[in-house]
Design an enzyme around this catalytic site. Structure first.
Site, PDB file in Angstrom:
ATOM      1  N   CYS A 137      33.484  31.291  39.567  1.00 53.14           N
ATOM      2  CA  CYS A 137      34.335  30.338  40.292  1.00 53.14           C
ATOM      3  C   CYS A 137      34.338  30.667  41.780  1.00 53.14           C
ATOM      4  O   CYS A 137      34.731  31.783  42.163  1.00 53.14           O
ATOM      5  CB  CYS A 137      35.751  30.381  39.721  1.00 53.14           C
ATOM      6  SG  CYS A 137      36.938  29.378  40.625  1.00 53.14           S
ATOM      7  N   CYS A 161      37.843  31.541  43.077  1.00 52.07           N
ATOM      8  CA  CYS A 161      38.253  32.874  42.626  1.00 52.07           C
ATOM      9  C   CYS A 161      37.589  33.961  43.458  1.00 52.07           C
ATOM     10  O   CYS A 161      38.217  34.992  43.765  1.00 52.07           O
ATOM     11  CB  CYS A 161      37.902  33.054  41.149  1.00 52.07           C
ATOM     12  SG  CYS A 161      38.680  31.849  40.035  1.00 52.07           S
TER      13      CYS A 161
END
Length: 344
Positions: free
Chosen positions: A88, A91
């Protein structure tokens, strides 16, 4: 000749001394050169070690890792948990900030943790993770979802100023320790297990994709068949059929029906007795005789209607009801003497 011999031997000695001195000088020069090179190498090594960045391996990490095995630890104390995935991009941007925030966790009395949803699918289902990254605040088992800015200062102020008190907590029905979320976690684990089995069949064994799907279809049919047999067995145990019922099953059932029938007859007789008492009271008053006559006519009509209705019923049913009524002890005991004389 003697002097010439002495001069010759002295020249050879001097030559030998000169050669020895020259070799000594060469050795000393080589030793000095080696010492210089060693000093330069040592200085270069020290400089490289001093200028090189220090590795963080020896530094204690304040970031906890939560798994399916230790997730119940977050039910006690105060926690901030991040759910992330390595692939991600958001993230990856948040990770340095989260690491810096974790260094302040011990000073603020809060535990900072992270969960990799790709490695822990059960926790992903237990907390209903639908977006990444997702941050939860937990205080003594009460969970709240963080919706603020994702900077270190915002995280610190969220804990220090107790802004989490303004957020509505997650309902107990959807709490991670509830029965519903336990079921959801089991389903996510089952889906991940099926995925691993599919990858094993197709990559390790070499089974085609359609063959893997066929295996799962047969397994689904077989599990449904087993579950159906178990349900049928439970139904037969709870509601047995006539062939497999106990010997006294229908006797108990008939006794219960007779008890209900006697109870209904007693209630009707009590109601008739109360009506008779009311009629007697009204008969004592002026004009009660006419009212008594009307009540008697009304009861006679109702009796005629019930008799006509009983005649219209099928014969077996009517005979069965009459037999039940006559065989009941209460009915025999409460029959009038006139009816008993007629029977005799």
């Amino acid at each position: 000749k003697d002097s010439a011999g002495v001069n010759g031997s002295g020249g050879a000695a001097r030559l030998a001394l000169n050669m020895a001195a020259l070799q000594t000088c060469r050795r000393m020069a080589a030793a000095r050169l080696c010492c210089s090179l060693g000093f330069l190498l040592t200085a270069a090594t020290v400089a490289v070690i001093a200028l090189a960045p220090q590795p963080a391996l020896g530094k204690k990490s304040h970031l906890r890792v939560i798994t399916d095995g230790n997730w119940q630890e977050i039910l006690e104390g105060e926690w901030m948990i991040e759910f992330f995935a390595p692939w991600c991009p958001a993230c990856q941007q948040l990770q340095p900030v989260w690491n810096e925030f974790a260094e302040w966790g011990e000073d603020m009395g809060v535990s900072i943790a992270k969960v990799d949803v790709t490695e822990q699918p059960g926790l992903s289902g237990r907390f209903i993770i639908t977006a990444l990254p997702t941050i939860y605040h937990c205080k003594d088992g009460v969970f709240r979802r963080y919706q603020g800015a994702r900077t270190k200062d915002d995280f610190l102020s969220f804990i220090d100023e107790k802004k989490w008190q303004d957020i509505e907590p997650v309902s107990s029905w959807f709490g991670p320790s509830s029965f519903l979320m336990n079921t959801m976690s089991a389903l996510f684990k089952l889906s991940m297990f099926i995925r691993h089995c599919h990858n094993y069949f197709t990559e390790q064994i070499g089974i085609p994709v359609w063959g893997s799907y066929a295996i799962f279809a047969l397994a689904t049919l077989f599990s449904g068949l087993v579950l159906g047999l178990v349900l049928v067995f439970i139904a037969d145990c709870v509601f047995p059929s006539r062939r497999f019922a106990p010997p006294n099953y229908y006797q108990k059932k008939q006794a219960l029906e007779q008890a209900r029938l006697r109870k209904r007859m007693e209630d009707e007789q009590e109601a008739d007795g109360e009506e008779d008492e009311e009629d007697e009271d009204e008969f004592e008053d002026d004009g009660g005789r006419e009212l008594w006559r009307r009540r008697a006519q009304h009861r006679s009509r109702e009796a005629e209607q019930r008799q006509a209705q009983s005649q219209r019923e099928p014969a077996p049913r009517r005979e069965r009801l009459d037999a039940q009524l006559e065989s009941s002890p209460e009915a025999l005991r409460k029959r009038t003497p006139a009816a008993q004389e007629e029977d005799t």
